[in-house]
Design an enzyme around this catalytic site. Structure first.
Site, PDB file in Angstrom:
ATOM      1  N   GLU A  25       0.819  -1.220   0.000  1.00  0.00           N
ATOM      2  CA  GLU A  25       0.000   0.000   0.000  1.00  0.00           C
ATOM      3  C   GLU A  25       0.850   1.265   0.000  1.00  0.00           C
ATOM      4  O   GLU A  25       2.061   1.209   0.255  1.00  0.00           O
ATOM      5  CB  GLU A  25      -0.938   0.008   1.212  1.00  0.00           C
ATOM      6  CG  GLU A  25      -0.218  -0.023   2.547  1.00  0.00           C
ATOM      7  CD  GLU A  25      -1.011   0.617   3.684  1.00  0.00           C
ATOM      8  OE1 GLU A  25      -1.506   1.742   3.507  1.00  0.00           O
ATOM      9  OE2 GLU A  25      -1.106  -0.020   4.752  1.00  0.00           O
ATOM     10  N   ASP A 138     -16.917   4.818  14.108  1.00  0.00           N
ATOM     11  CA  ASP A 138     -15.688   4.825  13.315  1.00  0.00           C
ATOM     12  C   ASP A 138     -15.142   3.402  13.178  1.00  0.00           C
ATOM     13  O   ASP A 138     -14.454   2.883  14.048  1.00  0.00           O
ATOM     14  CB  ASP A 138     -14.647   5.750  13.960  1.00  0.00           C
ATOM     15  CG  ASP A 138     -13.463   5.996  13.034  1.00  0.00           C
ATOM     16  OD1 ASP A 138     -13.389   5.331  11.974  1.00  0.00           O
ATOM     17  OD2 ASP A 138     -12.617   6.840  13.368  1.00  0.00           O
ATOM     18  N   SER A 140     -13.202   1.172  10.223  1.00  0.00           N
ATOM     19  CA  SER A 140     -12.496   1.342   8.948  1.00  0.00           C
ATOM     20  C   SER A 140     -13.138   0.540   7.822  1.00  0.00           C
ATOM     21  O   SER A 140     -13.572  -0.603   8.018  1.00  0.00           O
ATOM     22  CB  SER A 140     -11.043   0.907   9.110  1.00  0.00           C
ATOM     23  OG  SER A 140     -10.383   0.966   7.863  1.00  0.00           O
ATOM     24  N   ALA A 141     -13.138   1.156   6.635  1.00  0.00           N
ATOM     25  CA  ALA A 141     -13.602   0.447   5.431  1.00  0.00           C
ATOM     26  C   ALA A 141     -12.681  -0.727   5.092  1.00  0.00           C
ATOM     27  O   ALA A 141     -13.049  -1.580   4.283  1.00  0.00           O
ATOM     28  CB  ALA A 141     -13.682   1.409   4.254  1.00  0.00           C
ATOM     29  N   ASP A 142     -11.503  -0.786   5.734  1.00  0.00           N
ATOM     30  CA  ASP A 142     -10.633  -1.956   5.528  1.00  0.00           C
ATOM     31  C   ASP A 142     -11.382  -3.241   5.881  1.00  0.00           C
ATOM     32  O   ASP A 142     -11.212  -4.269   5.220  1.00  0.00           O
ATOM     33  CB  ASP A 142      -9.378  -1.875   6.424  1.00  0.00           C
ATOM     34  CG  ASP A 142      -8.443  -0.740   6.046  1.00  0.00           C
ATOM     35  OD1 ASP A 142      -8.693  -0.075   5.019  1.00  0.00           O
ATOM     36  OD2 ASP A 142      -7.462  -0.520   6.791  1.00  0.00           O
ATOM     37  N   LYS A 159      -3.323  -2.828  15.851  1.00  0.00           N
ATOM     38  CA  LYS A 159      -2.722  -1.824  16.723  1.00  0.00           C
ATOM     39  C   LYS A 159      -3.712  -1.417  17.797  1.00  0.00           C
ATOM     40  O   LYS A 159      -4.906  -1.276  17.520  1.00  0.00           O
ATOM     41  CB  LYS A 159      -2.404  -0.631  15.839  1.00  0.00           C
ATOM     42  CG  LYS A 159      -1.435   0.311  16.435  1.00  0.00           C
ATOM     43  CD  LYS A 159      -1.119   1.383  15.435  1.00  0.00           C
ATOM     44  CE  LYS A 159       0.239   1.113  14.827  1.00  0.00           C
ATOM     45  NZ  LYS A 159       0.554   2.017  13.742  1.00  0.00           N
TER      46      LYS A 159
HETATM   47  N1  PSU Z   1      -2.374   1.435  10.679  1.00  0.00           N
HETATM   48  C1  PSU Z   1      -1.034   1.570  10.738  1.00  0.00           C
HETATM   49  N2  PSU Z   1      -0.384   2.234   9.757  1.00  0.00           N
HETATM   50  C2  PSU Z   1      -1.045   2.764   8.698  1.00  0.00           C
HETATM   51  C3  PSU Z   1      -2.466   2.606   8.632  1.00  0.00           C
HETATM   52  C4  PSU Z   1      -3.073   1.930   9.629  1.00  0.00           C
HETATM   53  O1  PSU Z   1      -0.424   1.104  11.668  1.00  0.00           O
HETATM   54  O2  PSU Z   1      -0.414   3.384   7.822  1.00  0.00           O
HETATM   55  C5  PSU Z   1      -3.205   3.128   7.436  1.00  0.00           C
HETATM   56  C6  PSU Z   1      -3.505   1.989   6.441  1.00  0.00           C
HETATM   57  O3  PSU Z   1      -3.380   2.487   5.129  1.00  0.00           O
HETATM   58  C7  PSU Z   1      -4.951   1.675   6.755  1.00  0.00           C
HETATM   59  C8  PSU Z   1      -5.493   3.039   7.075  1.00  0.00           C
HETATM   60  O4  PSU Z   1      -5.646   1.082   5.678  1.00  0.00           O
HETATM   61  O5  PSU Z   1      -4.470   3.649   7.831  1.00  0.00           O
HETATM   62  C9  PSU Z   1      -6.790   2.991   7.843  1.00  0.00           C
HETATM   63  O6  PSU Z   1      -7.341   4.247   7.887  1.00  0.00           O
HETATM   64  P1  PSU Z   1      -8.839   4.411   8.413  1.00  0.00           P
HETATM   65  O7  PSU Z   1      -8.785   4.023   9.840  1.00  0.00           O
HETATM   66  O8  PSU Z   1      -9.131   5.865   8.210  1.00  0.00           O
HETATM   67  O9  PSU Z   1      -9.703   3.533   7.570  1.00  0.00           O
HETATM   68 MN    MN Z   2     -12.243   5.829  10.214  1.00  0.00          MN
END
Ligand code: PSU
Ligand code: MN
Length: 300
Positions: A25, A138, A140-142, A159
């Site tokens: 990524e 909140d 994540s879309a992940d 994490k």
């Molecule tokens: N966690 C980490 N390092 C990162 C991210 C998450 O330890 O760089 C990044 C990744 O790209 C992950 C994104 O997909 O943050 C998630 O963001 P959000 O929570 O806004 O979906």
């Molecule tokens: Mn988010």
């Protein structure tokens, strides 16, 4: 082929010859680590993948295209440039149609990797269910992407800026297998341990590859979360990192940080307040993940 997709020659050749390819990524480069460590790490991770017999494919959005396989110059731009969008799924059509620079999150990277035909994706940490999500929603879309798209994700666990327990529950609800490599405890990114046991454990890259093949052969769509614990000598103990996380969360709340800014803000805050220790751990664990990812890709 999809007109929005652009494969580098190296990646296109490897895929055509059915050689192992590992997706990477770009949000971690643009928004997850400071310059110049971000660029050094991105290049070192690519090299690690090559040393382990696979072709790296770093993914980002450039000039209206989903690029799979970047040049060193392009990686440098993503590491340095301030005006890079953090692109999750919902941002893709905007950033692509506007021809902006887009660093892809786990969700967007997975989707583009799938378009290209790549099955294995290596990163540091995924997004998940945030602490307090019962109020903020909140999530994540992940995670929703992992429920749908057939690309396995190798990471160092979840994490603890996130709610690890709720994230594991969400993964279970969505039918996403969570397998830890070689130990019983589910790792928490900086630390080998968390307060949770892993739902599943496998002890070799071959067994992991067999499980992936079985999942997809059964018609069970979606990802598998492969958690690879950080090397013990490089970890930041759970209790130490926890105090920094609590501190970072308080600052985020006070400064009204919300939405897509939350994760980058927390990461940066923690890196700053651990004298770079957390950054070194981050670099170590992602290289470690690159080795495992390349090995799994080779078995597939
Ligand atoms: N966690 C980490 N390092 C990162 C991210 C998450 O330890 O760089 C990044 C990744 O790209 C992950 C994104 O997909 O943050 C998630 O963001 P959000 O929570 O806004 O979906
Ligand atoms: Mn988010």
């Amino acid at each position: 082929m999809n007109t929005f997709l652009k494969l580098s020659d190296e990646v296109a050749n490897a895929l055509q010859q059915k050689k192992p390819v590992v997706a990477l990524e770009s949000t971690i480069i643009a928004h997850g680590m400071p310059y110049p460590k971000n660029v050094e790490t991105a290049l070192a991770v690519e090299q690690t993948i090559k040393n382990n017999g696979a072709t790296p494919a770093t993914i980002a959005i450039i000039n209206g295209k989903c690029c799979v396989g970047l040049t060193a110059e392009e990686i440098e731009i993503f590491g340095k440039e301030k005006e890079v969008w953090k692109v999750s799924l919902r941002d893709m059509p905007y950033v692509i149609s506007k021809k902006l620079f887009g660093a892809t999150t786990v969700a967007a990277t997975m989707r583009i990797a799938a378009m290209a035909g790549i099955k294995i994706f290596v990163t540091g940490g995924i997004g998940g269910v945030h602490r307090g999500a019962e109020k903020t929603m909140d999530i994540s879309a992940d995670l929703s992407e992992m429920a749908e798209t057939n690309v396995a994700v190798v990471c160092a666990g979840v994490k603890s800026i996130l709610d690890i327990g709720l994230t594991l529950e969400y993964l279970e609800t969505k039918g996403i297998p969570v397998v830890t490599y070689g130990q019983k405890s589910f790792p928490s990114f900086y630390s080998t341990e968390s307060n949770y046991n892993t739902p599943l454990q496998l002890n070799s890259s071959k067994e992991i590859a067999e499980m992936l093949q079985t999942k997809w052969a059964l018609g069970l769509n979606g990802s598998v979360l492969i958690a690879n614990p950080i090397n013990k000598k490089d970890e930041v103990p759970f209790a130490v990192i926890e105090s920094h996380i609590t501190n970072a969360l308080e600052h985020a709340e006070k400064q009204g940080i919300k939405g897509k800014e939350t994760t980058p803000f927390l990461l940066q805050h923690i890196a700053q307040h651990t004298n770079g220790n957390s950054l070194e751990a981050n670099i170590s664990l992602i290289k470690n993940n690159a080795v495992l990812g390349a090995q799994i890709a080779a078995h597939l």
